[in-house]
Write a protein that holds these residues in place. Structure first.
Motif, PDB file in Angstrom:
ATOM      1  N   ARG A 159      37.566 -23.556  43.667  1.00  0.00           N
ATOM      2  CA  ARG A 159      37.653 -24.908  44.212  1.00  0.00           C
ATOM      3  C   ARG A 159      38.212 -25.819  43.132  1.00  0.00           C
ATOM      4  O   ARG A 159      37.666 -25.899  42.021  1.00  0.00           O
ATOM      5  CB  ARG A 159      36.279 -25.381  44.678  1.00  0.00           C
TER       6      ARG A 159
ATOM      7  N   ASP B  53      39.370 -29.572  41.792  1.00  0.00           N
ATOM      8  CA  ASP B  53      39.204 -31.014  41.963  1.00  0.00           C
ATOM      9  C   ASP B  53      40.574 -31.654  42.144  1.00  0.00           C
ATOM     10  O   ASP B  53      41.494 -31.420  41.354  1.00  0.00           O
ATOM     11  CB  ASP B  53      38.508 -31.626  40.753  1.00  0.00           C
ATOM     12  N   ALA B  54      40.691 -32.486  43.176  1.00  0.00           N
ATOM     13  CA  ALA B  54      41.974 -33.135  43.471  1.00  0.00           C
ATOM     14  C   ALA B  54      41.859 -34.656  43.459  1.00  0.00           C
ATOM     15  O   ALA B  54      42.685 -35.347  44.026  1.00  0.00           O
ATOM     16  CB  ALA B  54      42.503 -32.670  44.824  1.00  0.00           C
TER      17      ALA B  54
ATOM     18  N   SER C  28      39.629 -38.480  43.848  1.00  0.00           N
ATOM     19  CA  SER C  28      39.095 -39.249  44.983  1.00  0.00           C
ATOM     20  C   SER C  28      38.037 -38.448  45.735  1.00  0.00           C
ATOM     21  O   SER C  28      38.014 -38.432  46.966  1.00  0.00           O
ATOM     22  CB  SER C  28      40.222 -39.662  45.936  1.00  0.00           C
ATOM     23  N   ALA C  29      37.184 -37.765  44.985  1.00  0.00           N
ATOM     24  CA  ALA C  29      36.088 -36.985  45.557  1.00  0.00           C
ATOM     25  C   ALA C  29      36.592 -35.911  46.531  1.00  0.00           C
ATOM     26  O   ALA C  29      35.881 -35.500  47.439  1.00  0.00           O
ATOM     27  CB  ALA C  29      35.086 -37.896  46.263  1.00  0.00           C
ATOM     28  N   ARG C  30      37.833 -35.447  46.342  1.00  0.00           N
ATOM     29  CA  ARG C  30      38.395 -34.410  47.200  1.00  0.00           C
ATOM     30  C   ARG C  30      38.579 -33.137  46.397  1.00  0.00           C
ATOM     31  O   ARG C  30      38.893 -33.174  45.199  1.00  0.00           O
ATOM     32  CB  ARG C  30      39.741 -34.868  47.770  1.00  0.00           C
ATOM     33  N   SER C  31      38.388 -32.004  47.039  1.00  0.00           N
ATOM     34  CA  SER C  31      38.612 -30.727  46.388  1.00  0.00           C
ATOM     35  C   SER C  31      39.443 -29.844  47.303  1.00  0.00           C
ATOM     36  O   SER C  31      39.465 -30.027  48.524  1.00  0.00           O
ATOM     37  CB  SER C  31      37.287 -30.038  46.040  1.00  0.00           C
ATOM     38  N   VAL C  32      40.128 -28.883  46.706  1.00  0.00           N
ATOM     39  CA  VAL C  32      41.006 -27.978  47.435  1.00  0.00           C
ATOM     40  C   VAL C  32      40.554 -26.550  47.170  1.00  0.00           C
ATOM     41  O   VAL C  32      40.440 -26.139  46.009  1.00  0.00           O
ATOM     42  CB  VAL C  32      42.482 -28.162  47.010  1.00  0.00           C
TER      43      VAL C  32
ATOM     44  N   ARG D 145      46.280 -28.877  51.007  1.00  0.00           N
ATOM     45  CA  ARG D 145      47.335 -29.628  50.339  1.00  0.00           C
ATOM     46  C   ARG D 145      47.046 -29.729  48.834  1.00  0.00           C
ATOM     47  O   ARG D 145      45.890 -29.838  48.420  1.00  0.00           O
ATOM     48  CB  ARG D 145      47.444 -31.033  50.937  1.00  0.00           C
TER      49      ARG D 145
ATOM     50  N   GLY E 224      47.301 -34.655  44.627  1.00  0.00           N
ATOM     51  CA  GLY E 224      46.205 -35.154  43.800  1.00  0.00           C
ATOM     52  C   GLY E 224      45.765 -34.211  42.707  1.00  0.00           C
ATOM     53  O   GLY E 224      44.977 -34.602  41.839  1.00  0.00           O
TER      54      GLY E 224
END
Length: 442
Positions: A45, A47-48, A50-54, A73, A76
């Motif tokens: 996982r 970190d991307a 803005s509290a988003r992960s990919v 995607r 970020g």
């Protein structure tokens, strides 16, 4: 498992040290990660911001660096972004509660019907093909509800068949007929790399409520990452395997095998593999073999696989079509010229073949099919003479039969989408048709 045991396991998981790494570069479709102790196939996982992960999957290891292919995607993701090891491999939901549901390429529901019911369980995506000695022999026909398929290219229970065609010749419509008309217990449909606009049309118009009620649909549209498209094919196959393990007869339909190969091409090239035939790296063909061999019969149930193959520029000898033909147990060719004339299904009978026909049909049935094939072949060979008016009646009895019964032959080989015919009825109609030929012997 008791509540105390579950509590201890949660405590141990919380106390276990995290396995971390950092992003060193993002190139094309791939992400390079350093400092992470992991293996090929592990999930991570990233970190991307803005509290988003990919989520991503490791596809290659080079020294201390790992090459990852994101399942979402890459917007970020920056250099030095934190990467966490994802733990267990991808889990796939299984169970009869999946019937009537639509899932994404990772097995998550996307049909707006809420979470999957309590009747589902999770299994690992990875699964071995049945042992060659544990496979039951293919010895009975599976009715598909389509006359031309049930008689001219009959499909055995546990067979793997390819539908070869260019774009726009009726593959999806033919698949929907099979989903509604087959005698299998369960249908699993994988739409890989499909246009987003067409998915709902296929579900509501082609498949319909009755077809969906006995089906599980897995969808990965063309705009999703290559890894998600590739995984969708294996998720659908794993779901079909779980039904087969429950001693059920399953039809697995995948549209299309070519887009699975294209997704693997993107992944392989991004991982640094050398391009080979038409840009496909060597891993593409091994992935196809691994995927297709998982279908077929097992110790109890069966998976009958129907895989569409998009032929590039109607070239039936392009690399993916050629490789698929070598692995599958038969092929059906859809002809654009027939589709243009409104001949549906646009099956080229003379170009299609089932490799198990002698195991699942009687001598009388095979003789009827050969008689019709001979009449169609004679008609095709005399096309030029007929078109210019140079053919003389009586020169060839087979051509005479084709001309005299042209309307009846066309009526037998064509079929409306809402006209589903049981295989026994199809064989009876073929026998009546060949009897009208006047006892011709090829």
């Amino acid at each position: 498992m008791s509540a105390t045991t579950r509590s201890w396991r949660r405590a141990l998981d919380a106390a276990r040290p995290e396995r971390l790494g950092t992003v060193t570069s993002v190139r094309g479709l791939g992400v390079e990660v350093a400092g992470l102790d992991a293996a090929v196939g592990d999930r991570v996982r990233i970190d991307a911001g803005s509290a988003r992960s990919v989520d991503a999957e490791i596809v290659a290891i080079d020294g201390s660096s790992a090459r990852c292919m994101p399942l979402g995607r890459v917007d970020g993701i920056t250099a030095r972004a934190r990467v966490r090891h994802g733990g267990a491999p991808l889990q796939v939901p299984t169970g009869r509660a999946l019937l009537g549901r639509v899932l994404d390429g990772l097995g998550r529901p996307i049909d707006g019907k809420g979470p999957l019911g309590p009747g589902t369980s999770s299994v690992s995506l990875d699964h071995d093909a049945p042992s060659i000695m544990d496979r039951q022999r293919i010895d009975r026909q599976l009715g598909l509800g389509v006359r031309v398929l049930d008689t001219m290219t009959p499909v055995g229970t546990g067979q793997r068949l390819g539908l070869f065609a260019g774009s726009g010749v009726g593959k999806s419509s033919l698949m929907s007929m099979v989903a509604r008309g087959s005698t299998a217990d369960v249908t699993v449909i994988a739409l890989v790399g499909e246009r987003g606009r067409e998915v709902r049309e296929f579900l509501e118009d082609d498949l319909g409520p009755d077809g969906l009620a006995r089906s599980v649909v897995v969808v990965a549209t063309s705009d999703q990452p290559a890894m998600a498209r590739l995984r969708s094919a294996f998720v659908a196959t794993r779901i079909a395997e779980s039904f087969r393990d429950d001693a059920l007869d399953v039809v697995l339909m995948m549209d299309s095998l070519t887009r699975v190969a294209m997704a693997q091409r993107e992944i392989g090239l991004s991982a640094g593999e050398p391009p080979a035939t038409r840009g496909y790296p060597p891993s593409t063909f091994s992935v196809l073999a691994r995927l297709l061999e998982r279908a077929g019969t097992g110790p109890t149930g069966s998976i009958t696989g129907l895989y569409t193959v998009l032929v590039d520029g109607d070239d039936h000898n392009e690399p993916i079509a050629d490789a698929a033909r070598g692995i599958l147990d038969g092929h059906v060719v859809l002809d654009r010229a027939l589709a243009i004339r409104g001949h549906f299904p646009a099956v080229d009978v003379l170009g299609s073949i089932s490799r198990v026909v002698s195991k699942i049909t009687s001598p009388t049935q095979r003789q009827d099919a050969v008689t019709l094939r001979s009449v169609l072949a004679a008609r095709r060979s005399a096309n030029d003479l007929i078109d210019i008016g140079a053919y003389r009646p009586g020169a060839n009895p087979l051509v005479d039969a084709a001309l005299a019964h042209e309307a009846a032959i066309s009526g037998f080989l064509t079929q409306r989408m809402d006209d589903l015919t049981a295989s026994d009825d199809s064989w009876r109609q073929l026998a009546a048709l060949t009897t009208d030929f006047g006892g011709l012997t090829p």
